[in-house]
Design an enzyme around this catalytic site. Sequence first.
Site, PDB file in Angstrom:
ATOM      1  N   HIS A  37      36.707  75.653-160.433  1.00 40.20           N
ATOM      2  CA  HIS A  37      36.932  75.127-158.996  1.00 40.20           C
ATOM      3  C   HIS A  37      38.337  73.796-159.814  1.00 40.20           C
ATOM      4  CE1 HIS A  37      33.177  76.067-157.082  1.00 40.20           C
ATOM      5  NE2 HIS A  37      34.130  75.689-155.902  1.00 40.20           N
ATOM      6  N   LYS A 102      23.095  74.726-154.774  1.00 41.05           N
ATOM      7  CA  LYS A 102      21.496  73.783-154.582  1.00 41.05           C
ATOM      8  C   LYS A 102      21.658  72.312-154.997  1.00 41.05           C
ATOM      9  CE  LYS A 102      20.252  73.634-159.845  1.00 41.05           C
ATOM     10  NZ  LYS A 102      19.972  71.949-160.345  1.00 41.05           N
TER      11      LYS A 102
END
Lengths: 183, 279
Positions: A37, A102
């Site tokens: 990222h 999650k």
Amino acid sequence: MHYKIHTPLDDNTVAKLKAGDTIEITGTLYTARDQAHQRLVELIQKGQALPFGLKGQILFYAGPAPTPPGKVMGSVGPTTSSRMDLFTPVLLAYGLKGMIGKGPRSPEVKAALIKYNAVYFAATGGVAALLSSYIKKAELFAYPELGPEAIYRLEVENFPVVVAIDAWGGDLYDQNRELYKEA
Amino acid sequence: MREISTLEVTKAIKDLCLQANRVLRPDVLEAIRASLGFEVSPTGKEIMEQIIKNAGLAVSEQLPICQDTGYVGVFIELGQDVLLKGDLTLAINEGVKEAYDEGYLRKSMVACPIFERENTGDNTPAFITVDTVPGDKIKITVIPKGGGTENASRLQMLPVSGGVEAVKEFVLEAAEGAAKSCPPVIVGVGIGASFDKVGLLAKKALLRSIADSNPDPELAALENELLVRINKLGIGPAGLGGRITALAVKIEAAPTHIACLPAAVTFNCHAARQAEAII
């Protein structure tokens, strides 16, 4: 509702998904976690090309275990999404349509999902042997030097997820927490 | 004295790392099965069924239960009458290295925590705790543990005047972290000792079997009360809502200073990995 969807995602598909819907995804997923990222966002900030076009794509926050001989993929499952929160709005602005991870997301991510008509899916953590069985093809795609944090390109079939946060502000974490809380 | 070669320790550590990563703790699997009927959320039920299916698949496919095969926590009970031939720390790390390499387990350790964060490449070093005990055996317990649950851990020096209510409040507040710890979790609570020891107490509490009860009746009652209250929070399996947030709360308490009430909370995710052997 239960839907079977295909990647890349288009606006109509995203718009019909609601928090709590169970989904089977078929198509391409790109794994990316913390370090990937950081690199993607740095490239965007420098105005440089990304290793793949983000338009309509789904990122899977996952760092797989190594693949044993004779298998398509080692165990793979979602990591905690909140660590990616800072980077997410930038990627959504560049066309990313979905994420699988999650745990809950920040208010900034939720706002960006509404703004860019995108969706956040939850896959079950800790069931990585099961999830790897839905992966039909896997390729080490970018940043091999990052080891488990490299970007893998996965072809999945009927990969099971739940819509956790939809493009309308619906958040399953909040909704169900209220629903099942007892005094 | 009984002589034991550290080569035996390396072999045991390797086997235990492989076993722990591929075989879900049997008491946890049993508890998931047993509590499935009490879960009211359809999503929650589905997740618990996935956990049961995953446990079977991990064994039949020889794959790790979870892709985060963790850092390796090693607890050693070293008999005082054992004469170890070789370097214990090196032997343990060698076992970890072999297991993570040959078992296709993920290497998740970085050498420098703040700057380069470069992967050590072999999942070492292990975090080792050695306690000496009477006897001439070595008991080795291995718990590979993921980063997500570890991040949800909390430690606080509570005010002594707060007493048991302060402990309850702290645990229930920390239990919010269960949402990010792949629930249903096991909650490990340490109370007492010192700043550095209380975290270890909480970690050791996680090692206890789900079925066992604290020998101290007051602590046993506190474990039960906290379990009931945590399961009313609504967090549920995978944090997506439901009743089954925790499978157990385990408390370990120890003497402390007159001015202190240290408390620590840590979690084991439903993918609880733990294996032990005695040499």
